[in-house]
Design a protein around this motif. Structure first.
Motif, PDB file in Angstrom:
ATOM      1  N   ASP A 109       0.835  -1.209   0.000  1.00 55.60           N
ATOM      2  CA  ASP A 109       0.000   0.000   0.000  1.00 55.60           C
ATOM      3  C   ASP A 109       0.867   1.256   0.000  1.00 55.60           C
ATOM      4  OD1 ASP A 109      -2.293  -1.527  -0.032  1.00 55.60           O
ATOM      5  OD2 ASP A 109      -2.651  -1.367   2.145  1.00 55.60           O
ATOM      6  N   ASP A 110       1.931   1.248   0.780  1.00 55.18           N
ATOM      7  CA  ASP A 110       2.860   2.385   0.800  1.00 55.18           C
ATOM      8  C   ASP A 110       3.505   2.588  -0.569  1.00 55.18           C
ATOM      9  OD1 ASP A 110       2.317   2.896   3.445  1.00 55.18           O
ATOM     10  OD2 ASP A 110       4.106   1.849   4.200  1.00 55.18           O
ATOM     11  N   LEU A 111       3.889   1.497  -1.211  1.00 50.64           N
ATOM     12  CA  LEU A 111       4.483   1.601  -2.547  1.00 50.64           C
ATOM     13  C   LEU A 111       3.474   2.134  -3.562  1.00 50.64           C
ATOM     14  CD1 LEU A 111       6.621  -1.672  -2.736  1.00 50.64           C
ATOM     15  CD2 LEU A 111       7.442   0.673  -2.467  1.00 50.64           C
ATOM     16  N   ASP A 112       2.215   1.692  -3.467  1.00 48.82           N
ATOM     17  CA  ASP A 112       1.176   2.213  -4.368  1.00 48.82           C
ATOM     18  C   ASP A 112       0.998   3.711  -4.176  1.00 48.82           C
ATOM     19  OD1 ASP A 112       0.584  -0.135  -5.695  1.00 48.82           O
ATOM     20  OD2 ASP A 112      -1.044  -0.702  -4.309  1.00 48.82           O
ATOM     21  N   LYS A 113       0.994   4.166  -2.934  1.00 47.05           N
ATOM     22  CA  LYS A 113       0.856   5.609  -2.658  1.00 47.05           C
ATOM     23  C   LYS A 113       2.032   6.376  -3.259  1.00 47.05           C
ATOM     24  CE  LYS A 113      -1.721   5.162   1.651  1.00 47.05           C
ATOM     25  NZ  LYS A 113      -1.656   5.333   3.103  1.00 47.05           N
ATOM     26  N   HIS A 114       3.216   5.833  -3.105  1.00 49.17           N
ATOM     27  CA  HIS A 114       4.413   6.478  -3.630  1.00 49.17           C
ATOM     28  C   HIS A 114       4.353   6.559  -5.157  1.00 49.17           C
ATOM     29  CE1 HIS A 114       8.519   7.882  -3.596  1.00 49.17           C
ATOM     30  NE2 HIS A 114       8.871   6.917  -4.440  1.00 49.17           N
ATOM     31  N   ILE A 115       3.924   5.475  -5.795  1.00 45.00           N
ATOM     32  CA  ILE A 115       3.802   5.470  -7.253  1.00 45.00           C
ATOM     33  C   ILE A 115       2.768   6.500  -7.701  1.00 45.00           C
ATOM     34  CG2 ILE A 115       2.980   4.075  -9.215  1.00 45.00           C
ATOM     35  CD1 ILE A 115       4.336   1.660  -7.858  1.00 45.00           C
ATOM     36  N   ASP A 116       1.638   6.568  -7.010  1.00 49.98           N
ATOM     37  CA  ASP A 116       0.606   7.559  -7.359  1.00 49.98           C
ATOM     38  C   ASP A 116       1.146   8.982  -7.241  1.00 49.98           C
ATOM     39  OD1 ASP A 116      -1.245   5.588  -7.880  1.00 49.98           O
ATOM     40  OD2 ASP A 116      -2.219   5.719  -5.894  1.00 49.98           O
ATOM     41  N   GLU A 117       1.911   9.237  -6.182  1.00 42.88           N
ATOM     42  CA  GLU A 117       2.500  10.571  -6.003  1.00 42.88           C
ATOM     43  C   GLU A 117       3.466  10.902  -7.131  1.00 42.88           C
ATOM     44  OE1 GLU A 117       4.295  10.559  -2.155  1.00 42.88           O
ATOM     45  OE2 GLU A 117       2.380  10.504  -1.101  1.00 42.88           O
ATOM     46  N   LEU A 118       4.273   9.930  -7.512  1.00 47.35           N
ATOM     47  CA  LEU A 118       5.217  10.146  -8.602  1.00 47.35           C
ATOM     48  C   LEU A 118       4.488  10.383  -9.932  1.00 47.35           C
ATOM     49  CD1 LEU A 118       8.008   7.516  -7.830  1.00 47.35           C
ATOM     50  CD2 LEU A 118       8.142  10.003  -7.580  1.00 47.35           C
ATOM     51  N   GLU A 119       3.424   9.628 -10.174  1.00 49.60           N
ATOM     52  CA  GLU A 119       2.668   9.802 -11.418  1.00 49.60           C
ATOM     53  C   GLU A 119       1.978  11.170 -11.457  1.00 49.60           C
ATOM     54  OE1 GLU A 119       0.041   6.430 -11.538  1.00 49.60           O
ATOM     55  OE2 GLU A 119       1.542   5.152 -12.504  1.00 49.60           O
ATOM     56  N   ARG A 120       1.429  11.579 -10.330  1.00 42.37           N
ATOM     57  CA  ARG A 120       0.792  12.895 -10.292  1.00 42.37           C
ATOM     58  C   ARG A 120       1.813  14.008 -10.505  1.00 42.37           C
ATOM     59  NH1 ARG A 120      -1.506  12.649  -4.924  1.00 42.37           N
ATOM     60  NH2 ARG A 120      -1.920  10.444  -5.003  1.00 42.37           N
ATOM     61  N   GLY A 121       2.952  13.870  -9.908  1.00 41.79           N
ATOM     62  CA  GLY A 121       3.997  14.863 -10.070  1.00 41.79           C
ATOM     63  C   GLY A 121       4.558  14.884 -11.473  1.00 41.79           C
ATOM     64  N   ALA A 122       4.774  13.736 -12.076  1.00 42.58           N
ATOM     65  CA  ALA A 122       5.316  13.646 -13.427  1.00 42.58           C
ATOM     66  C   ALA A 122       4.291  14.058 -14.458  1.00 42.58           C
ATOM     67  CB  ALA A 122       5.801  12.226 -13.711  1.00 42.58           C
TER      68      ALA A 122
END
Length: 98
Positions: free
Chosen positions: A80-93
């Motif tokens: 779940d933490d990794l999914d949140k991190h990926i979502d943050e990176l995708e939103r930022g990118a």
């Protein structure tokens, strides 16, 4: 008198030879003497012993299952933490590219 002493000595020596210290041999699988009470007592003892062993095994399996569930819970939290991190990176990118 000497004859009596010699006879007694020979008799004593002969009698000590008749008793041997031969080792007792057991058949394969023998574990000792019979249990008190005959086969009925033996059966109930074996049943109690088997039940005790089964209970011990069930408790060990229950502990192992509990440990696995806790490990699975930790792994899910990590995912779940990794999914949140990926979502943050995708939103930022995604915001920078447009």
């Amino acid at each position: 008198m000497n004859m009596l002493r010699t006879s007694a000595f020979k008799l004593n020596r002969a009698s000590s030879r008749s008793f041997s210290a031969a080792a007792l041999r057991q058949a394969e699988g023998d574990v000792g003497g019979t249990r008190f009470g005959g086969s009925a007592a033996s059966d109930s003892f074996n049943k109690r012993e088997q039940a005790s062993e089964n209970k011990f095994i069930r408790e060990r399996e229950k502990e192992a299952l509990k440990a696995l569930k806790e490990k699975l819970k930790a792994q899910r939290a990590h995912l779940d933490d990794l999914d949140k991190h990926i979502d943050e990176l995708e939103r930022g990118a995604g915001g920078e590219q447009n």
